[in-house]
Design a protein around this motif. Structure first.
Motif, short mmCIF file in Angstrom:
data_model
loop_
_atom_site.label_atom_id
_atom_site.label_comp_id
_atom_site.label_asym_id
_atom_site.label_seq_id
_atom_site.Cartn_x
_atom_site.Cartn_y
_atom_site.Cartn_z
N UNK A 28 0.83 -1.21 0.00
CA UNK A 28 0.00 0.00 0.00
C UNK A 28 0.86 1.25 0.00
N UNK A 29 1.94 1.20 0.78
CA UNK A 29 2.85 2.35 0.85
C UNK A 29 3.46 2.63 -0.52
N UNK A 30 3.87 1.58 -1.21
CA UNK A 30 4.48 1.75 -2.53
C UNK A 30 3.48 2.31 -3.53
N UNK A 31 2.24 1.76 -3.54
CA UNK A 31 1.23 2.26 -4.47
C UNK A 31 0.89 3.73 -4.22
N UNK A 32 0.81 4.10 -2.93
CA UNK A 32 0.54 5.49 -2.60
C UNK A 32 1.66 6.40 -3.07
N UNK A 33 2.88 5.95 -2.89
CA UNK A 33 4.05 6.71 -3.31
C UNK A 33 4.03 6.94 -4.82
N UNK A 34 3.79 5.88 -5.59
CA UNK A 34 3.79 5.99 -7.05
C UNK A 34 2.64 6.88 -7.53
N UNK A 35 1.47 6.71 -6.93
CA UNK A 35 0.32 7.51 -7.36
C UNK A 35 0.55 9.00 -7.10
N UNK A 36 1.17 9.31 -5.98
CA UNK A 36 1.46 10.72 -5.69
C UNK A 36 2.50 11.28 -6.65
N UNK A 37 3.51 10.47 -6.95
CA UNK A 37 4.52 10.91 -7.92
C UNK A 37 3.89 11.21 -9.27
N UNK A 38 3.04 10.31 -9.73
CA UNK A 38 2.40 10.49 -11.04
C UNK A 38 1.48 11.70 -11.05
N UNK A 91 5.04 14.09 -26.96
CA UNK A 91 5.23 12.63 -27.03
C UNK A 91 6.68 12.24 -26.71
N UNK A 92 7.62 13.01 -27.26
CA UNK A 92 9.04 12.75 -26.96
C UNK A 92 9.30 12.87 -25.46
N UNK A 93 8.73 13.92 -24.86
CA UNK A 93 8.91 14.13 -23.42
C UNK A 93 8.33 12.96 -22.63
N UNK A 94 7.13 12.51 -22.96
CA UNK A 94 6.47 11.43 -22.22
C UNK A 94 7.23 10.12 -22.35
N UNK A 95 7.76 9.83 -23.54
CA UNK A 95 8.53 8.60 -23.73
C UNK A 95 9.80 8.61 -22.88
N UNK A 96 10.52 9.74 -22.96
CA UNK A 96 11.74 9.85 -22.14
C UNK A 96 11.42 9.77 -20.65
N UNK A 97 10.34 10.41 -20.26
CA UNK A 97 9.94 10.40 -18.84
C UNK A 97 9.63 8.99 -18.38
N UNK A 98 8.90 8.24 -19.20
CA UNK A 98 8.54 6.87 -18.82
C UNK A 98 9.77 5.98 -18.67
N UNK A 99 10.72 6.13 -19.61
CA UNK A 99 11.94 5.30 -19.56
C UNK A 99 12.74 5.61 -18.29
N UNK A 100 12.94 6.90 -18.01
CA UNK A 100 13.76 7.29 -16.85
C UNK A 100 13.05 6.95 -15.55
N UNK A 101 11.74 7.19 -15.50
CA UNK A 101 10.98 6.88 -14.28
C UNK A 101 11.04 5.39 -13.97
N UNK A 102 10.89 4.58 -14.99
CA UNK A 102 10.94 3.12 -14.79
C UNK A 102 12.29 2.69 -14.25
N UNK A 103 13.35 3.27 -14.77
CA UNK A 103 14.69 2.90 -14.33
C UNK A 103 14.95 3.39 -12.90
N UNK A 104 14.48 4.60 -12.58
CA UNK A 104 14.75 5.16 -11.25
C UNK A 104 13.98 4.43 -10.15
#
Length: 504
Positions: free
Chosen positions: A2-12, A54-67
């Motif tokens: 639950x803590x992890x899901x809350x953290x991710x939802x707030x980040x997004x 679109x370029x921004x969102x793709x880059x954001x998704x890649x970096x967010x996933x890695x971080x």
């Protein structure tokens, strides 16, 4: 989980809000220009915006996933070692900085570079009739908005990551029985964080205001633009200079008391318990200084009580030993006093003096293990009985090793074991020679011999001090350490002369 899901939802959520504001602002500047565009140019700008987003969102998704991957694995799949958990803990602490880098990267390079690059390309090919100067203003404005978004994201992430850190600590203790800790590491220095935050908070609104006024200039006449920037540049320089100097001064005022308290805590950590923080600050830090000093006074009071208890403990053990034989009553205390005198003459430090006294008080504790029929025998000892007496240094060390914590007793053990070693190597129990004999053992040997010679025994009267000192001098370099004998004999003779002179 639950803590992890809350953290991710707030980040997004915070990312979406910031991204929408940035896109709307920059898109508005591109679409609602202060001059007319054809319908075809409007469609072309919208297309450029869509590609950039679109370029921004793709880059954001890649970096967010890695971080976020290490934290995700820790919560969803678990970790198999404490070291892995510690690495995740460190990663979580660094996440606000990583989030700031993520915003600066995809926003600035993913959104602004394609936007500006494609716009300049179409201007160059004649498909857009936008002044190059306007594109530069849009880029600078976009960079400032990204900077604002980065600053807000940085501090919000600090708040969101704390429950994650708490949960990681709980999991580590439950799974490995160990607590997570940074161990004093500093990932984001307070000085850098405050200095840049305060500077940007002062500089960005000022720069945005200057740019917004420029966007409102009609006609895009170069004379108007030049005239505007003459006076605007002066205002900006003054404003930015004020922000820069103010941020440094305010940062120093916050960091200085923290650094002062940290230095005092470092002093306490290495044993300087009588240090104290200076009351130099008139803001809320004065409460921290007062609290630190109040806590330190309490620790010193408790330490003083503990030291009194320890001294009483050692003195009680020594008295219990001396009570077995009325003829040696007070022997341990006198030996301790003589040993301390020698230690002071040898300029031992305070810690060594304390440990020397404790070792001297208990130097004969091993005699507790010797039978009364041998220990209290008034006649001459047999060879077998003498061998039993010679065992008391080792018995004493063995007894004291049973006392917990062992680290507390460790410094005094060498003196107990080696106080019957001879400088020429003919002593016992180990036959050590010269400076192979531990320091405390060499000092206690002199003190013990002097008190034994000057004390009365059932089978003989004690020697006078003059004779005992002469015997010590005679045994310099053979039975006893010549340096410590010299210090002790010189001091005792000087004391006798002073007493004789006072009587006259």
């Amino acid at each position: 989980m639950t803590v992890y899901k809350t953290f991710v939802s707030r980040l997004l959520l915070q990312y979406v809000v910031g991204a929408v504001i940035a896109i709307v602002t920059i898109g508005g500047l591109m679409i609602f220009m202060p001059f007319s565009l054809s319908q075809q140019e409007c469609y072309l700008i919208i297309g450029i915006l869509a590609v950039s987003v679109c370029t921004m969102l793709v880059l954001e998704a890649i970096i967010l996933k890695r971080q976020i991957k290490p934290i995700k694995l820790a919560f969803l799949e678990g970790v198999d070692s404490f070291q892995s958990m510690q690495n995740v803990y460190f990663r979580a602490h660094r996440y606000p900085e990583l989030a700031a880098r993520r915003i600066l990267g995809p926003h600035l390079f993913g959104l602004m570079l394609p936007l500006v690059g494609l716009t300049l390309l179409f201007i160059h090919t004649g498909q857009l009739s936008i002044p190059y100067y306007y594109v530069m203003l849009v880029f600078v404005t976009g960079a400032l908005i990204v900077g604002m978004h980065t600053l807000i994201e940085f501090y919000l992430t600090y708040n969101y990551v704390r429950p994650v850190l708490t949960e990681l600590c709980t999991q580590s203790f439950a799974q490995f029985g160990r607590e997570l800790s940074l161990g004093g590491r500093v990932f984001i220095p307070l000085k850098r964080k405050l200095r840049w935050s305060l500077f940007l908070m002062g500089a960005i609104p000022l720069l945005l205001y200057g740019l917004c006024v420029q966007f409102g200039v009609e006609g895009w006449n170069m004379g108007r633009i030049t005239s505007y920037w003459y006076w605007a540049l002066g205002v900006l320089v003054i404003g930015l200079g004020y922000s820069f100097i103010g941020s440094r001064l305010l940062t120093r005022e916050i960091v200085l008391p923290i650094q002062h308290l940290y230095e005092r805590m470092s002093d306490v950590q290495i044993g300087h318990m009588h240090t104290g923080a200076s009351d130099l600050f008139s803001d809320e830090f004065s409460r921290l200084v007062w609290g630190f000093n109040h806590m330190l006074r309490g620790i010193n009071v408790q330490n003083a009580r503990n030291n009194q208890l320890v001294e009483s403990y050692f003195a009680t053990l020594a008295a219990a030993l001396d009570a077995r034989d009325p003829y040696t009553a007070g022997h341990s205390l006198r030996v301790a006093d003589y040993a301390v005198l020698i230690g002071r003459l040898a300029k031992l430090n305070e810690r060594e003096m304390n440990e020397l006294r404790q070792s001297a008080l208990l130097h004969d504790i091993g005699k507790i293990g010797i039978r009364d029929s041998v220990l209290l025998k008034e006649g001459k000892l047999t060879e077998a009985e003498w061998e039993q007496i010679k065992e008391h240094p080792v018995l004493g060390e063995t007894i004291l090793k049973q006392i917990e914590p062992t680290s507390f007793m460790a410094p005094i053990l060498p003196g107990v074991r080696s106080h019957h070693e001879r400088y020429d190597g003919k002593g016992y129990p180990d036959g050590l020679k010269g400076e192979e004999i531990p320091l405390f053992g060499r000092i206690i040997a002199v003190a013990d011999a002097f008190d034994a010679m000057t004390s009365n025994r059932p089978y003989r009267a004690g020697l006078d001090r003059k004779t005992a000192l002469a015997i010590l001098e005679e045994g310099r370099g053979t039975q006893w350490d010549p340096y410590f004998v010299g210090l002790f004999v010189e001091m005792m003779r000087r004391t006798e002369l002073d007493v004789a002179a006072s009587k006259e």
